[in-house]
Design a protein around this motif. Sequence first.
Motif, PDB file in Angstrom:
ATOM      1  N   GLU A   8       0.849  -1.196   0.000  1.00 30.32           N
ATOM      2  CA  GLU A   8       0.000   0.000   0.000  1.00 30.32           C
ATOM      3  C   GLU A   8       0.883   1.245   0.000  1.00 30.32           C
ATOM      4  O   GLU A   8       0.760   2.132  -0.820  1.00 30.32           O
ATOM      5  N   SER A   9       1.784   1.329   0.985  1.00 28.91           N
ATOM      6  CA  SER A   9       2.700   2.472   1.070  1.00 28.91           C
ATOM      7  C   SER A   9       3.976   1.996   1.767  1.00 28.91           C
ATOM      8  O   SER A   9       3.895   1.353   2.823  1.00 28.91           O
ATOM      9  N   THR A  10       5.118   2.294   1.171  1.00 28.02           N
ATOM     10  CA  THR A  10       6.387   1.843   1.791  1.00 28.02           C
ATOM     11  C   THR A  10       6.592   2.528   3.149  1.00 28.02           C
ATOM     12  O   THR A  10       7.220   1.949   4.041  1.00 28.02           O
ATOM     13  N   TYR A  24       5.476  -1.096  -6.754  1.00 29.01           N
ATOM     14  CA  TYR A  24       4.154  -0.495  -6.966  1.00 29.01           C
ATOM     15  C   TYR A  24       3.556  -0.170  -5.604  1.00 29.01           C
ATOM     16  O   TYR A  24       3.733  -0.940  -4.651  1.00 29.01           O
ATOM     17  N   GLN A  25       2.891   0.978  -5.489  1.00 34.96           N
ATOM     18  CA  GLN A  25       2.175   1.294  -4.246  1.00 34.96           C
ATOM     19  C   GLN A  25       0.705   1.506  -4.585  1.00 34.96           C
ATOM     20  O   GLN A  25       0.376   2.331  -5.446  1.00 34.96           O
ATOM     21  N   SER A  26      -0.165   0.782  -3.888  1.00 33.11           N
ATOM     22  CA  SER A  26      -1.591   0.948  -4.179  1.00 33.11           C
ATOM     23  C   SER A  26      -2.186   2.145  -3.441  1.00 33.11           C
ATOM     24  O   SER A  26      -3.231   2.659  -3.815  1.00 33.11           O
ATOM     25  N   GLY A  44       0.010   5.008  -2.289  1.00 28.61           N
ATOM     26  CA  GLY A  44       1.163   5.890  -2.072  1.00 28.61           C
ATOM     27  C   GLY A  44       0.677   7.223  -1.520  1.00 28.61           C
ATOM     28  O   GLY A  44      -0.327   7.763  -1.978  1.00 28.61           O
ATOM     29  N   ARG A  45       1.378   7.736  -0.505  1.00 24.19           N
ATOM     30  CA  ARG A  45       0.935   8.976   0.137  1.00 24.19           C
ATOM     31  C   ARG A  45       1.897  10.118  -0.127  1.00 24.19           C
ATOM     32  O   ARG A  45       3.109   9.926  -0.154  1.00 24.19           O
ATOM     33  N   GLY A  46       1.337  11.326  -0.296  1.00 16.04           N
ATOM     34  CA  GLY A  46       2.137  12.527  -0.426  1.00 16.04           C
ATOM     35  C   GLY A  46       1.931  13.394   0.803  1.00 16.04           C
ATOM     36  O   GLY A  46       1.267  12.978   1.759  1.00 16.04           O
ATOM     37  N   ARG A  47       2.478  14.604   0.767  1.00 21.23           N
ATOM     38  CA  ARG A  47       2.298  15.506   1.914  1.00 21.23           C
ATOM     39  C   ARG A  47       0.866  16.017   1.954  1.00 21.23           C
ATOM     40  O   ARG A  47       0.163  16.051   0.964  1.00 21.23           O
ATOM     41  N   ARG A  48       0.476  16.440   3.136  1.00 21.24           N
ATOM     42  CA  ARG A  48      -0.825  17.059   3.362  1.00 21.24           C
ATOM     43  C   ARG A  48      -1.997  16.226   2.829  1.00 21.24           C
ATOM     44  O   ARG A  48      -2.922  16.747   2.189  1.00 21.24           O
ATOM     45  N   LYS A  94       9.130  20.239 -14.440  1.00 18.58           N
ATOM     46  CA  LYS A  94       8.263  19.118 -14.025  1.00 18.58           C
ATOM     47  C   LYS A  94       8.770  18.484 -12.738  1.00 18.58           C
ATOM     48  O   LYS A  94       9.980  18.249 -12.578  1.00 18.58           O
ATOM     49  N   LYS A  95       7.832  18.168 -11.853  1.00 23.43           N
ATOM     50  CA  LYS A  95       8.200  17.481 -10.613  1.00 23.43           C
ATOM     51  C   LYS A  95       8.433  16.003 -10.914  1.00 23.43           C
ATOM     52  O   LYS A  95       7.562  15.314 -11.422  1.00 23.43           O
ATOM     53  N   ILE A  96       9.631  15.525 -10.539  1.00 21.00           N
ATOM     54  CA  ILE A  96       9.927  14.104 -10.790  1.00 21.00           C
ATOM     55  C   ILE A  96      10.091  13.317  -9.486  1.00 21.00           C
ATOM     56  O   ILE A  96      10.239  12.106  -9.515  1.00 21.00           O
TER      57      ILE A  96
END
Length: 343
Positions: A92-94, A115-117, A119-123, A201-203
């Motif tokens: 799901e998320s590392t 692969y992350q089902s 994956g989380r980003g900030r906020r 572009k954000k990579i």
Amino acid sequence: MKTTKEKVLEYLKDNNRAYVSGQEIADSLYMTRASVWKAIKALQNEGYEIDGVSNRGYRLIISADSLNKSAIDKIVSSNGIELETYLFDETESTNDRAKELAEAGKRSLVVISDYQSKGRGRRGRTFYSPKGAGLYMSFLMDTGIEAAKAAKLTAMAAVAVCRAIDRILEEISSNRGNTANSEAFCNPKIKWVNDIYLGDKKICGILTEGFSSLEEGSSSNVIVGIGINIYQPKDGFPEEIKKTAGVLLPNGYSENDLRNRLCAYVILELIGLHNSNNTSFIEEYRKRSMLIGNYVRINQFNENQNNKYAKVLGIDDECRLMVEYDDKKTEYLSSGEVSVVKY
Ligand code: BTN
């Protein structure tokens, strides 16, 4: 001396993912159609995704750039770094996996997934993590969780990722002659505090999270999660990030073993910086910053406050952003309170 299989693979790569007929490959490489067919089958068995369509021919979809734990471990340990690595095909998320391992009593490790089902980003945002197209990894760091330390770890990770990217692009450049001088291979830049850009572009994004282990008597932990977009996702990026998201490598370029090397270089750079226990990386962070000297819009996380505009003067040793407003007043901004947009 190249084998038949290597020649066929090179031919498919040079055709930049367009269909080429078996006859054309055979004629160009001075071989029989039967040996082309045999080479294609062997490549497919090795994991290369090659599409075969009657009347059109063959097309290379993606090279066998599969993640491999022993390939990563070999580079890491041969450089004198000992770190436990966990590689998953999918999770799901590392960051969550690293947290689970910490709660099970583990210390200092890295979790990697193809692969992350979820994956989380900030906020509370999601981080799009398609299979085979990126590198998703989370470090469980042996350190405390004070906020200031977390901001520095994020900055340290950003510098480590930029160095690892530089190294991989240099390798590609020396293997491929002048390809790497093209615009697509420009230098990675850091957008305070946790994003890495190539051009506009954000990579890559970094998510640093602290938590206290439930285990009695154990110390607090920090997890540094890093997501790098390497190849163009098969189905493209989702609508909401289409305009801003980018990938490390130009369209059509792929290389066997690249993700393993990049992953190992990120580990070596980040653990190297962390172990060196000095703050000289902050100077490099400033040099790699894409904001210093530019105007930004400051988005306040506290929704009652209006957005402001300011010029970025610098980044201090605590990784705060030093800005100057039009009335010449200056302020130090912390990444926990605001985000900024270059404009
Ligand atoms: C951001 O751009 O806001 C941060 C993105 C961080 C993504 C990485 S991918 C590995 C790790 N696992 C996650 O769920 N998130 C981080």
